[in-house]
Design a protein around this motif. Structure first.
Motif, PDB file in Angstrom:
ATOM      1  N   ARG A  14       0.558  -3.630  -5.371  1.00 27.29           N
ATOM      2  CA  ARG A  14      -0.554  -4.004  -4.845  1.00 27.29           C
ATOM      3  C   ARG A  14      -1.194  -4.180  -4.422  1.00 27.29           C
ATOM      4  O   ARG A  14      -0.832  -3.019  -2.842  1.00 27.29           O
ATOM      5  CB  ARG A  14      -0.669  -5.269  -5.098  1.00 27.29           C
ATOM      6  CG  ARG A  14      -1.987  -6.203  -4.762  1.00 27.29           C
ATOM      7  CD  ARG A  14      -1.539  -8.019  -4.985  1.00 27.29           C
ATOM      8  NE  ARG A  14      -3.217  -8.751  -4.831  1.00 27.29           N
ATOM      9  CZ  ARG A  14      -2.905  -8.873  -5.370  1.00 27.29           C
ATOM     10  NH1 ARG A  14      -3.201  -8.998  -7.024  1.00 27.29           N
ATOM     11  NH2 ARG A  14      -4.389  -9.674  -5.774  1.00 27.29           N
ATOM     12  N   GLN A  65      -3.790  -1.793   2.139  1.00 25.53           N
ATOM     13  CA  GLN A  65      -1.903  -2.267   2.384  1.00 25.53           C
ATOM     14  C   GLN A  65      -1.769  -2.079   0.876  1.00 25.53           C
ATOM     15  O   GLN A  65      -2.742  -2.703   0.693  1.00 25.53           O
ATOM     16  CB  GLN A  65      -2.064  -3.674   2.925  1.00 25.53           C
ATOM     17  CG  GLN A  65      -3.480  -4.375   4.539  1.00 25.53           C
ATOM     18  CD  GLN A  65      -2.264  -3.953   5.572  1.00 25.53           C
ATOM     19  OE1 GLN A  65      -1.167  -3.370   5.253  1.00 25.53           O
ATOM     20  NE2 GLN A  65      -2.783  -3.264   6.827  1.00 25.53           N
ATOM     21  N   ARG A 114       1.194  -2.962  -1.535  1.00 21.67           N
ATOM     22  CA  ARG A 114       2.884  -3.767  -1.647  1.00 21.67           C
ATOM     23  C   ARG A 114       3.354  -3.081  -3.001  1.00 21.67           C
ATOM     24  O   ARG A 114       2.231  -3.764  -4.122  1.00 21.67           O
ATOM     25  CB  ARG A 114       2.877  -5.369  -1.857  1.00 21.67           C
ATOM     26  CG  ARG A 114       4.184  -6.111  -2.506  1.00 21.67           C
ATOM     27  CD  ARG A 114       4.067  -7.719  -2.223  1.00 21.67           C
ATOM     28  NE  ARG A 114       4.106  -8.052  -1.142  1.00 21.67           N
ATOM     29  CZ  ARG A 114       4.541  -8.709  -0.863  1.00 21.67           C
ATOM     30  NH1 ARG A 114       4.476  -9.758  -1.606  1.00 21.67           N
ATOM     31  NH2 ARG A 114       4.655  -9.329   0.820  1.00 21.67           N
ATOM     32  N   ARG A 120       6.494  -3.384  -6.038  1.00 25.08           N
ATOM     33  CA  ARG A 120       7.797  -4.289  -6.725  1.00 25.08           C
ATOM     34  C   ARG A 120       8.935  -3.416  -7.382  1.00 25.08           C
ATOM     35  O   ARG A 120       8.536  -3.083  -7.944  1.00 25.08           O
ATOM     36  CB  ARG A 120       7.820  -5.539  -7.118  1.00 25.08           C
ATOM     37  CG  ARG A 120       9.281  -6.508  -7.336  1.00 25.08           C
ATOM     38  CD  ARG A 120       8.838  -7.964  -8.047  1.00 25.08           C
ATOM     39  NE  ARG A 120       9.836  -8.638  -8.546  1.00 25.08           N
ATOM     40  CZ  ARG A 120      10.101  -9.048  -7.771  1.00 25.08           C
ATOM     41  NH1 ARG A 120      10.054  -9.504  -6.401  1.00 25.08           N
ATOM     42  NH2 ARG A 120      11.458 -10.020  -8.249  1.00 25.08           N
ATOM     43  N   VAL A 149      11.267  -4.909  -2.291  1.00 21.61           N
ATOM     44  CA  VAL A 149       9.772  -5.227  -3.003  1.00 21.61           C
ATOM     45  C   VAL A 149       9.354  -4.534  -0.948  1.00 21.61           C
ATOM     46  O   VAL A 149       9.960  -5.133  -0.509  1.00 21.61           O
ATOM     47  CB  VAL A 149       8.971  -6.637  -2.185  1.00 21.61           C
ATOM     48  CG1 VAL A 149       7.448  -6.066  -2.183  1.00 21.61           C
ATOM     49  CG2 VAL A 149       9.212  -7.956  -3.601  1.00 21.61           C
ATOM     50  N   ASP A 167       6.210  -3.294   1.338  1.00 25.13           N
ATOM     51  CA  ASP A 167       5.007  -3.051   2.022  1.00 25.13           C
ATOM     52  C   ASP A 167       4.735  -1.964   2.720  1.00 25.13           C
ATOM     53  O   ASP A 167       5.575  -1.805   3.696  1.00 25.13           O
ATOM     54  CB  ASP A 167       5.005  -4.724   3.117  1.00 25.13           C
ATOM     55  CG  ASP A 167       5.304  -6.187   1.412  1.00 25.13           C
ATOM     56  OD1 ASP A 167       3.697  -6.217   1.041  1.00 25.13           O
ATOM     57  OD2 ASP A 167       6.223  -6.665   1.882  1.00 25.13           O
ATOM     58  N   TYR A 168       3.836  -2.268   2.712  1.00 23.63           N
ATOM     59  CA  TYR A 168       3.427  -1.027   3.973  1.00 23.63           C
ATOM     60  C   TYR A 168       1.822  -0.243   4.001  1.00 23.63           C
ATOM     61  O   TYR A 168       1.052  -1.393   3.007  1.00 23.63           O
ATOM     62  CB  TYR A 168       3.755   0.722   3.386  1.00 23.63           C
ATOM     63  CG  TYR A 168       3.457   1.533   1.484  1.00 23.63           C
ATOM     64  CD1 TYR A 168       2.590   2.285   1.954  1.00 23.63           C
ATOM     65  CD2 TYR A 168       4.242   1.214   0.944  1.00 23.63           C
ATOM     66  CE1 TYR A 168       2.070   3.042   0.328  1.00 23.63           C
ATOM     67  CE2 TYR A 168       3.955   0.734   0.038  1.00 23.63           C
ATOM     68  CZ  TYR A 168       2.554   2.614  -0.415  1.00 23.63           C
ATOM     69  OH  TYR A 168       2.134   2.743  -1.717  1.00 23.63           O
ATOM     70  N   SER A 169       1.171   0.031   5.357  1.00 21.40           N
ATOM     71  CA  SER A 169       0.099  -0.263   5.386  1.00 21.40           C
ATOM     72  C   SER A 169      -0.452   1.797   5.551  1.00 21.40           C
ATOM     73  O   SER A 169       0.844   2.181   5.627  1.00 21.40           O
ATOM     74  CB  SER A 169       0.105  -0.381   6.701  1.00 21.40           C
ATOM     75  OG  SER A 169       0.098  -2.136   7.170  1.00 21.40           O
TER      76      SER A 169
END
Length: 211
Positions: A3, A14, A16, A18, A82, A84-86
């Motif tokens: 996403r 941003q 994400r 999974r 999951v 998350d990274y920027s």
């Protein structure tokens, strides 16, 4: 499943992702060091900041960086992870060189008093400093109606799991759409899929307002 969230003029996108069906105590992930049609070794990992991971229940997992393009997650037996990274974008004018990672397309939207941008203008997109000195206020980057991204500069992958289907959804401002070679899941949703990572990464995408 990925996403991506992004808006006009934002310095970071941003992301994400999974991963389900994980096994063992470690999950390795990496950014490609390549892109289709290029014989140059790329360092796309340098644009990744604030990478973190949780299990399927939201419990934080430790992440170690092997090098600038690779990380491993201490899975601790989690079957779903999951991440998350920027991504630090390159919201520069479409006239300039370089790969596309949130790169502005076409002419920037300017204040009417400034006139329209044209090819040959000074490159725009990065924050400009007004005045002198490090403490001088920075002028915000210009905004564009659309932005371009290249897959290898955007998406993590799991070595050894490239052949599995990949999906992505987009969280974008109202009125924005996505243009890409990926297969759209439904006409009324910003969701797309590809049969494997190679096709997924080989599909650049544009986000923004389209006529």
């Amino acid at each position: 499943e990925f996403r991506l969230r992004f808006g006009p003029g934002e310095e970071f996108a941003q992301v994400r992702v999974r991963y389900d069906g994980c096994q063992g105590d470690r999950l390795d992930v990496a950014m490609p060091a390549w892109k289709p049609g290029s014989y140059t070794v790329h360092d796309f990992g340098k644009n990744v900041v604030e990478l973190s991971a949780t299990n399927g229940d939201g419990v934080a997992l430790k992440v170690d960086g092997d090098d600038s393009n690779a990380w491993h997650v201490h899975a601790r037996g989690a079957t779903s992870i999951v991440i998350d990274y920027s991504l630090r974008t390159r919201a520069s004018s479409g006239f300039g060189p370089g790969f596309s990672l949130g790169k502005g397309l076409g002419r920037p939207i300017r204040d009417p008093a400034e006139g329209e941008a044209k090819e040959g203008d000074e490159p725009v997109g990065e924050a400009k400093t007004e005045g002198e000195g490090e403490n001088a206020p920075k002028k915000p980057p210009p905004r564009f109606r659309a932005y371009g991204f290249e897959g290898p500069a955007t998406w993590l992958h799991v070595p050894g799991r490239l052949a599995i289907p990949h999906k992505v959804s987009f969280d974008l401002p109202a009125g924005w759409d996505v243009a890409t070679g990926m297969t759209r899941v439904a006409p009324d949703r910003l969701e797309f899929e590809a049969p494997d990572y190679d096709v997924f990464a080989d599909c650049p995408f544009h986000v923004g307002e389209f006529e």
